[in-house]
Design a protein around this motif. Sequence first.
Motif, PDB file in Angstrom:
ATOM      1  N   ILE A  24     -18.687  -1.272 -12.844  1.00 41.85           N
ATOM      2  CA  ILE A  24     -18.423  -2.177 -12.865  1.00 41.85           C
ATOM      3  C   ILE A  24     -18.146  -2.267 -14.926  1.00 41.85           C
ATOM      4  O   ILE A  24     -18.100  -3.271 -14.893  1.00 41.85           O
ATOM      5  CB  ILE A  24     -19.957  -2.999 -13.405  1.00 41.85           C
ATOM      6  CG1 ILE A  24     -19.307  -3.009 -11.035  1.00 41.85           C
ATOM      7  CG2 ILE A  24     -19.779  -4.982 -13.924  1.00 41.85           C
ATOM      8  CD1 ILE A  24     -19.100  -4.024 -11.036  1.00 41.85           C
ATOM      9  N   ARG A  25     -18.530  -1.022 -15.044  1.00 34.75           N
ATOM     10  CA  ARG A  25     -18.840  -1.075 -16.330  1.00 34.75           C
ATOM     11  C   ARG A  25     -17.412  -0.756 -17.416  1.00 34.75           C
ATOM     12  O   ARG A  25     -17.524  -1.097 -18.367  1.00 34.75           O
ATOM     13  CB  ARG A  25     -19.741   0.419 -17.438  1.00 34.75           C
ATOM     14  CG  ARG A  25     -19.121   1.600 -16.263  1.00 34.75           C
ATOM     15  CD  ARG A  25     -19.606   2.815 -16.997  1.00 34.75           C
ATOM     16  NE  ARG A  25     -20.273   2.386 -18.509  1.00 34.75           N
ATOM     17  CZ  ARG A  25     -20.680   3.698 -19.275  1.00 34.75           C
ATOM     18  NH1 ARG A  25     -21.362   4.836 -18.422  1.00 34.75           N
ATOM     19  NH2 ARG A  25     -20.334   3.737 -20.727  1.00 34.75           N
ATOM     20  N   ASN A  26     -16.219  -1.291 -16.472  1.00 38.54           N
ATOM     21  CA  ASN A  26     -15.392  -0.313 -17.065  1.00 38.54           C
ATOM     22  C   ASN A  26     -14.943  -2.017 -17.323  1.00 38.54           C
ATOM     23  O   ASN A  26     -13.638  -2.014 -17.327  1.00 38.54           O
ATOM     24  CB  ASN A  26     -14.405   0.342 -16.129  1.00 38.54           C
ATOM     25  CG  ASN A  26     -15.108   1.487 -15.668  1.00 38.54           C
ATOM     26  OD1 ASN A  26     -15.331   2.076 -17.044  1.00 38.54           O
ATOM     27  ND2 ASN A  26     -14.708   2.419 -15.078  1.00 38.54           N
ATOM     28  N   PHE A  27     -15.056  -2.521 -16.474  1.00 40.03           N
ATOM     29  CA  PHE A  27     -14.576  -3.870 -16.697  1.00 40.03           C
ATOM     30  C   PHE A  27     -14.979  -4.440 -18.064  1.00 40.03           C
ATOM     31  O   PHE A  27     -16.024  -4.818 -18.143  1.00 40.03           O
ATOM     32  CB  PHE A  27     -15.239  -5.109 -15.418  1.00 40.03           C
ATOM     33  CG  PHE A  27     -14.374  -5.071 -14.173  1.00 40.03           C
ATOM     34  CD1 PHE A  27     -13.491  -5.386 -13.979  1.00 40.03           C
ATOM     35  CD2 PHE A  27     -15.211  -3.971 -13.741  1.00 40.03           C
ATOM     36  CE1 PHE A  27     -12.741  -5.052 -12.921  1.00 40.03           C
ATOM     37  CE2 PHE A  27     -14.057  -3.360 -12.307  1.00 40.03           C
ATOM     38  CZ  PHE A  27     -13.004  -3.919 -11.865  1.00 40.03           C
ATOM     39  N   GLU A  28     -14.155  -5.876 -18.338  1.00 40.51           N
ATOM     40  CA  GLU A  28     -14.895  -6.718 -19.389  1.00 40.51           C
ATOM     41  C   GLU A  28     -15.562  -7.504 -19.264  1.00 40.51           C
ATOM     42  O   GLU A  28     -16.190  -8.221 -20.121  1.00 40.51           O
ATOM     43  CB  GLU A  28     -13.194  -7.078 -20.275  1.00 40.51           C
ATOM     44  CG  GLU A  28     -12.933  -8.236 -21.168  1.00 40.51           C
ATOM     45  CD  GLU A  28     -11.762  -8.221 -21.652  1.00 40.51           C
ATOM     46  OE1 GLU A  28     -10.448  -7.618 -21.456  1.00 40.51           O
ATOM     47  OE2 GLU A  28     -11.124  -9.184 -21.798  1.00 40.51           O
ATOM     48  N   HIS A  29     -15.384  -8.447 -18.398  1.00 39.10           N
ATOM     49  CA  HIS A  29     -16.319  -9.983 -18.441  1.00 39.10           C
ATOM     50  C   HIS A  29     -16.822  -9.896 -16.686  1.00 39.10           C
ATOM     51  O   HIS A  29     -15.862  -9.847 -15.749  1.00 39.10           O
ATOM     52  CB  HIS A  29     -15.328 -10.903 -18.276  1.00 39.10           C
ATOM     53  CG  HIS A  29     -15.704 -12.017 -18.465  1.00 39.10           C
ATOM     54  ND1 HIS A  29     -15.317 -13.160 -19.543  1.00 39.10           N
ATOM     55  CD2 HIS A  29     -17.391 -13.065 -18.291  1.00 39.10           C
ATOM     56  CE1 HIS A  29     -16.171 -14.151 -19.454  1.00 39.10           C
ATOM     57  NE2 HIS A  29     -17.124 -13.762 -19.094  1.00 39.10           N
ATOM     58  N   VAL A  30     -18.200  -9.908 -16.544  1.00 42.70           N
ATOM     59  CA  VAL A  30     -18.588 -10.013 -15.570  1.00 42.70           C
ATOM     60  C   VAL A  30     -19.166 -11.611 -15.016  1.00 42.70           C
ATOM     61  O   VAL A  30     -19.684 -11.855 -16.067  1.00 42.70           O
ATOM     62  CB  VAL A  30     -19.694  -9.697 -14.929  1.00 42.70           C
ATOM     63  CG1 VAL A  30     -19.403  -9.456 -13.684  1.00 42.70           C
ATOM     64  CG2 VAL A  30     -19.079  -7.950 -15.038  1.00 42.70           C
ATOM     65  N   ILE A  31     -18.827 -12.512 -13.636  1.00 47.23           N
ATOM     66  CA  ILE A  31     -19.138 -13.825 -14.029  1.00 47.23           C
ATOM     67  C   ILE A  31     -20.875 -13.216 -12.299  1.00 47.23           C
ATOM     68  O   ILE A  31     -20.077 -12.943 -11.702  1.00 47.23           O
ATOM     69  CB  ILE A  31     -17.821 -14.514 -13.549  1.00 47.23           C
ATOM     70  CG1 ILE A  31     -17.557 -14.959 -14.154  1.00 47.23           C
ATOM     71  CG2 ILE A  31     -18.862 -15.672 -13.088  1.00 47.23           C
ATOM     72  CD1 ILE A  31     -15.883 -14.151 -14.195  1.00 47.23           C
ATOM     73  N   VAL A  32     -21.586 -13.551 -13.073  1.00 50.51           N
ATOM     74  CA  VAL A  32     -22.065 -14.061 -11.964  1.00 50.51           C
ATOM     75  C   VAL A  32     -22.479 -15.137 -11.614  1.00 50.51           C
ATOM     76  O   VAL A  32     -23.022 -16.277 -11.807  1.00 50.51           O
ATOM     77  CB  VAL A  32     -23.959 -13.334 -12.181  1.00 50.51           C
ATOM     78  CG1 VAL A  32     -24.944 -12.810 -11.665  1.00 50.51           C
ATOM     79  CG2 VAL A  32     -24.053 -12.193 -12.916  1.00 50.51           C
ATOM     80  N   ALA A  33     -22.048 -15.533 -10.236  1.00 47.20           N
ATOM     81  CA  ALA A  33     -22.361 -16.975  -9.552  1.00 47.20           C
ATOM     82  C   ALA A  33     -22.964 -16.635  -8.266  1.00 47.20           C
ATOM     83  O   ALA A  33     -23.049 -17.225  -7.281  1.00 47.20           O
ATOM     84  CB  ALA A  33     -20.615 -17.323  -9.068  1.00 47.20           C
ATOM     85  N   ILE A  34     -24.553 -16.038  -8.222  1.00 51.90           N
ATOM     86  CA  ILE A  34     -25.078 -16.373  -7.324  1.00 51.90           C
ATOM     87  C   ILE A  34     -26.191 -17.267  -7.262  1.00 51.90           C
ATOM     88  O   ILE A  34     -26.585 -17.833  -8.375  1.00 51.90           O
ATOM     89  CB  ILE A  34     -25.628 -14.744  -7.181  1.00 51.90           C
ATOM     90  CG1 ILE A  34     -25.485 -14.060  -7.077  1.00 51.90           C
ATOM     91  CG2 ILE A  34     -27.179 -15.248  -6.400  1.00 51.90           C
ATOM     92  CD1 ILE A  34     -25.680 -12.528  -7.381  1.00 51.90           C
TER      93      ILE A  34
END
Length: 219
Positions: A64-74
């Motif tokens: 996951i650290r290689n991704f630019e943008h994470v969306i937490v939709a929990i």
Amino acid sequence: MKKEFVVIGLGRFGGSIVSELIELGADVMAIDISPVKVDKYANIATQAVAADTTDEAVLHSLGIRNFEHVIVAIGENIQASILTTLMLKEIGVPKITVKAQNAYHEKVLEKIGADFVVHPERDMGIRIANNMVSNNILDYLDLSDEHSIAELKVNEFLAGHTIIKLDVRAKYGINIVAIKRQNEIIVSPQADEVIEEGDILIVIGSDTDIHIFEKKLFH
Ligand code: ATP
């Protein structure tokens, strides 16, 4: 280069973000703790994974650290949403957007360093209520507790006047930032721009000033 996103939580909100990002040409890793939800997105997302994102080791193994943008939709599981956000922060994800369930949740998310906190149900409620109280307000976007951007449809009383003649900045404290005219958008219109019937004014100002402006000039 293609933009790469991770969406965690594939409810209605997270799911629609996945579909739209794919539609816009992005790469998306979709994650949910429920294999049933993951199956639903197996043919839509670039990669769909069943995992519990509150487990730091899982986040590491997925890269996951290689991704630019994470969306937490929990949504409902606020504890899982907060824990996941904390882990993402700890592993150094550059941009984290989180869906908040209520005002307390939002406060905690801001404190632990979420970059963007969104409140889709509340924001949509505000927009719909504003559209309902006025036939002239076509859309409404909350910028803060007191300021908004609104789209107002020009009527026959306003048509034919120039922006300088209406003098909205001095009289009402609002700014016309753009005019939508058929398929064209006039950004930062000049003072001598003549407003036409059917134009849509995009204005910015305090909620009170926008409502006074709308009441005085649009009825
Ligand atoms: P909607 O967007 O449909 O309104 P919601 O706000 O009701 O959704 P939930 O359904 O509570 O949100 O959560 C969204 C998704 O998050 C669910 O599919 C759920 O399985 C997933 N989820 C919950 N906890 C975790 C977790 N620890 N790790 C990964 N996914 C999780």
